[in-house]
Design a protein around this motif. Structure first.
Motif, PDB file in Angstrom:
ATOM      1  N   TYR A 110      -3.013   3.897  -1.322  1.00 26.14           N
ATOM      2  CA  TYR A 110      -2.293   3.261  -0.221  1.00 26.14           C
ATOM      3  C   TYR A 110      -3.231   2.296   0.469  1.00 26.14           C
ATOM      4  O   TYR A 110      -4.449   2.365   0.328  1.00 26.14           O
ATOM      5  CB  TYR A 110      -1.806   4.300   0.797  1.00 26.14           C
ATOM      6  CG  TYR A 110      -0.588   5.059   0.347  1.00 26.14           C
ATOM      7  CD1 TYR A 110       0.676   4.531   0.537  1.00 26.14           C
ATOM      8  CD2 TYR A 110      -0.700   6.287  -0.278  1.00 26.14           C
ATOM      9  CE1 TYR A 110       1.801   5.217   0.130  1.00 26.14           C
ATOM     10  CE2 TYR A 110       0.423   6.982  -0.685  1.00 26.14           C
ATOM     11  CZ  TYR A 110       1.666   6.448  -0.475  1.00 26.14           C
ATOM     12  OH  TYR A 110       2.778   7.122  -0.882  1.00 26.14           O
ATOM     13  N   GLY A 111      -2.697   1.413   1.215  1.00 27.47           N
ATOM     14  CA  GLY A 111      -3.507   0.457   1.936  1.00 27.47           C
ATOM     15  C   GLY A 111      -2.830   0.096   3.240  1.00 27.47           C
ATOM     16  O   GLY A 111      -1.800   0.647   3.595  1.00 27.47           O
ATOM     17  N   ILE A 112      -3.412  -0.823   3.918  1.00 29.02           N
ATOM     18  CA  ILE A 112      -2.865  -1.320   5.179  1.00 29.02           C
ATOM     19  C   ILE A 112      -2.314  -2.714   4.918  1.00 29.02           C
ATOM     20  O   ILE A 112      -3.022  -3.578   4.423  1.00 29.02           O
ATOM     21  CB  ILE A 112      -3.956  -1.395   6.276  1.00 29.02           C
ATOM     22  CG1 ILE A 112      -4.612  -0.039   6.488  1.00 29.02           C
ATOM     23  CG2 ILE A 112      -3.382  -1.950   7.563  1.00 29.02           C
ATOM     24  CD1 ILE A 112      -3.690   1.005   7.062  1.00 29.02           C
ATOM     25  N   LEU A 113      -1.049  -2.913   5.238  1.00 27.63           N
ATOM     26  CA  LEU A 113      -0.429  -4.224   5.093  1.00 27.63           C
ATOM     27  C   LEU A 113      -0.337  -4.872   6.462  1.00 27.63           C
ATOM     28  O   LEU A 113       0.075  -4.233   7.425  1.00 27.63           O
ATOM     29  CB  LEU A 113       0.979  -4.098   4.503  1.00 27.63           C
ATOM     30  CG  LEU A 113       1.079  -3.455   3.127  1.00 27.63           C
ATOM     31  CD1 LEU A 113       2.536  -3.331   2.723  1.00 27.63           C
ATOM     32  CD2 LEU A 113       0.325  -4.268   2.105  1.00 27.63           C
ATOM     33  N   TYR A 114      -0.735  -6.115   6.528  1.00 27.55           N
ATOM     34  CA  TYR A 114      -0.617  -6.841   7.785  1.00 27.55           C
ATOM     35  C   TYR A 114      -0.481  -8.325   7.488  1.00 27.55           C
ATOM     36  O   TYR A 114      -0.688  -8.776   6.373  1.00 27.55           O
ATOM     37  CB  TYR A 114      -1.795  -6.557   8.724  1.00 27.55           C
ATOM     38  CG  TYR A 114      -3.166  -6.814   8.140  1.00 27.55           C
ATOM     39  CD1 TYR A 114      -3.785  -8.049   8.291  1.00 27.55           C
ATOM     40  CD2 TYR A 114      -3.842  -5.823   7.458  1.00 27.55           C
ATOM     41  CE1 TYR A 114      -5.038  -8.291   7.767  1.00 27.55           C
ATOM     42  CE2 TYR A 114      -5.103  -6.048   6.936  1.00 27.55           C
ATOM     43  CZ  TYR A 114      -5.692  -7.282   7.094  1.00 27.55           C
ATOM     44  OH  TYR A 114      -6.933  -7.512   6.578  1.00 27.55           O
ATOM     45  N   SER A 115      -0.117  -9.058   8.499  1.00 26.60           N
ATOM     46  CA  SER A 115       0.162 -10.482   8.383  1.00 26.60           C
ATOM     47  C   SER A 115      -1.056 -11.270   7.906  1.00 26.60           C
ATOM     48  O   SER A 115      -2.196 -10.873   8.140  1.00 26.60           O
ATOM     49  CB  SER A 115       0.596 -11.000   9.761  1.00 26.60           C
ATOM     50  OG  SER A 115       0.653 -12.403   9.777  1.00 26.60           O
ATOM     51  N   LEU A 140     -10.780   0.799  11.837  1.00 29.77           N
ATOM     52  CA  LEU A 140     -10.657   1.556  10.583  1.00 29.77           C
ATOM     53  C   LEU A 140     -11.872   1.382   9.707  1.00 29.77           C
ATOM     54  O   LEU A 140     -12.349   2.334   9.078  1.00 29.77           O
ATOM     55  CB  LEU A 140      -9.403   1.118   9.815  1.00 29.77           C
ATOM     56  CG  LEU A 140      -8.075   1.634  10.329  1.00 29.77           C
ATOM     57  CD1 LEU A 140      -6.933   1.043   9.501  1.00 29.77           C
ATOM     58  CD2 LEU A 140      -8.014   3.133  10.301  1.00 29.77           C
ATOM     59  N   LYS A 141     -12.373   0.161   9.639  1.00 32.00           N
ATOM     60  CA  LYS A 141     -13.572  -0.107   8.816  1.00 32.00           C
ATOM     61  C   LYS A 141     -14.758   0.718   9.296  1.00 32.00           C
ATOM     62  O   LYS A 141     -15.516   1.225   8.482  1.00 32.00           O
ATOM     63  CB  LYS A 141     -13.921  -1.592   8.858  1.00 32.00           C
ATOM     64  CG  LYS A 141     -12.973  -2.466   8.064  1.00 32.00           C
ATOM     65  CD  LYS A 141     -13.384  -3.931   8.214  1.00 32.00           C
ATOM     66  CE  LYS A 141     -12.420  -4.864   7.506  1.00 32.00           C
ATOM     67  NZ  LYS A 141     -12.781  -6.285   7.698  1.00 32.00           N
TER      68      LYS A 141
END
Length: 67
Positions: free
Chosen positions: A44-49, A63-64
């Motif tokens: 899974y990952g983080i989706l963003y604009s 998060l990093k």
């Protein structure tokens, strides 16, 4: 591959088989989810604009540091 409502509608209308993640289980009322028992996983990952807000950038930076 991007799943959107059009993909689910097409599968439903044409009786296509769709292999998807468990999180999509209740996305469409005409599709039935049948779990498989294969020993596989999907990251899974983080989706963003492409142009994230300052809040989103701060969140990603946080998060990093945690990861």
């Amino acid at each position: 591959f991007l799943y959107d409502i059009n993909v689910f509608n097409e599968c439903s209308e044409n009786n296509y088989l769709l292999i998807s993640l468990e999180c999509w289980e209740k996305v469409h009322p005409s599709l039935k989810n049948i779990p498989i028992t294969y020993d596989i996983s999907a990251p899974y990952g983080i989706l963003y604009s492409k142009k994230p807000s300052k809040s989103a950038i701060r969140f990603i930076d946080l998060l990093k540091t945690v990861i």
